[in-house]
Design a protein around this motif. Sequence first.
Motif, mmCIF file in Angstrom:
data_model
loop_
_atom_site.group_PDB
_atom_site.id
_atom_site.type_symbol
_atom_site.label_atom_id
_atom_site.label_comp_id
_atom_site.label_asym_id
_atom_site.label_seq_id
_atom_site.Cartn_x
_atom_site.Cartn_y
_atom_site.Cartn_z
ATOM 1 N N MET B 25 0.834 -1.208 0.000
ATOM 2 C CA MET B 25 0.000 0.000 0.000
ATOM 3 C C MET B 25 0.870 1.259 0.000
ATOM 4 N N PRO B 92 -8.388 -1.476 -1.595
ATOM 5 C CA PRO B 92 -9.791 -1.448 -1.136
ATOM 6 C C PRO B 92 -9.943 -2.092 0.229
ATOM 7 N N LEU B 93 -9.185 -3.131 0.458
ATOM 8 C CA LEU B 93 -9.224 -3.816 1.744
ATOM 9 C C LEU B 93 -8.799 -2.881 2.864
ATOM 10 N N GLY B 94 -7.756 -2.120 2.610
ATOM 11 C CA GLY B 94 -7.291 -1.168 3.606
ATOM 12 C C GLY B 94 -8.316 -0.080 3.864
ATOM 13 N N TRP B 96 -11.510 -0.239 3.348
ATOM 14 C CA TRP B 96 -12.660 -0.839 4.027
ATOM 15 C C TRP B 96 -12.378 -0.980 5.522
ATOM 16 N N THR B 97 -11.190 -1.458 5.852
ATOM 17 C CA THR B 97 -10.838 -1.645 7.263
ATOM 18 C C THR B 97 -10.905 -0.331 8.016
ATOM 19 N N GLU B 98 -10.372 0.738 7.407
ATOM 20 C CA GLU B 98 -10.415 2.021 8.089
ATOM 21 C C GLU B 98 -11.850 2.505 8.259
#
Lengths: 118, 118
Positions: B25, B92-94, B96-98
Motif C-alpha cells: 500500500m 480497497p481492503l485497507g 474498508w478496514t479504516e
Amino acid sequence: MFAPRCPSREVFAELVDKWSMLILMTLSSCGPQRFSELQRAVGGVSRKMLTQSLRNLERSGLVRRTVFPETPPRVVYDLLPLGRELAELVEPLGRWTERRAEQMMAAREEFDAAHAEG
Amino acid sequence: MFAPRCPSREVFAELVDKWSMLILMTLSSCGPQRFSELQRAVGGVSRKMLTQSLRNLERSGLVRRTVFPETPPRVVYDLLPLGRELAELVEPLGRWTERRAEQMMAAREEFDAAHAEG
DNA sequence: AGACTTGGTCTATATTGGAGACCGCCAGAC
DNA sequence: GTCTGGCGGTCTCCAATATAGACCAAGTCT
C-alpha cells in the motif's frame, strides 16, 4: 492504519490472516457451514486455529455462531453483512493469487537461481 | 488454494501478511521508497521484518530492489507490474478496514461484555 | 458394554516475531 | 588522526504464537 497503536491497524492485523481469509471465502462461496465442514474445506487448519479465527471473526461482528443443542452438537457459522462486505473484497484477492501463482513461483525460481551463486 | 500443499496456498499464505500488505500500500500510494522511508511509513515494523517482507516480495516478482552504490548506501524499492496489480486489490481492503474499524471495535466490546458474565 | 460422533480444550513442542547489538563504509567535525 | 553519525542491513536472544496430538462430555448405534 499505518500507525502501530491505531484501532484500524489492530483490526487490520487480525483480519489479514491466512485462516481468517480462507474461512471468509469458504463461507461466502459455500454458504453457512458447520465447524467440521469448515475444517474439511479449509485444508490444513487445526481445530485450535479454526476455533480461534472463528471467535475473532465472531467477536468483530463478521460471522454469526449458532449452536443447536443436539447430540452430537451442531454449530453453524454464517456471514453477517459486515463479513459479506469483507468477503467480497477478499475473493478477488484469492482469485488473483490463483491466477498468478505459477508466475510467482517462476519468479521465485529465477530469483533463487540468481542468488545461489554466492 | 484450499489445499495445504498447493503452490497457490503457499504463495497466498506469504502475501496475506500484515507487513507485506502495508508495504504494498505504501509503495502504491507514495511511489518508490528507500528502506528507511518505508520503515518510517510502515509504523512499528522492525528492520528485520521489513527486510524479510521486502525480500519475499522481491523474490515473487512483485517488487524491484535497486541499489545505488553510494555512501551512505541508497536502496530504492518500487512496484513491478505484478505488485501493482496486487496493490490495487489490497487498497480497497485497507480502505474498508479504516471505514469499518470503529464498527468492529464496537462489536468487540459488545461481544466481550456479553461473554464476561461467565 | 464399547465404539463412534461433534465441537471443542489442553499440553508439549516447533516456528516465528520483535528488541536491540553489531557491521562496513565513508563524510564531516574536532 | 580520531570520533561521530547515517544507511541498510545482519545476528543473537527471548517472548509470543502456531501446530500436532491427546483428551473430554454426552448421547447414539451396535
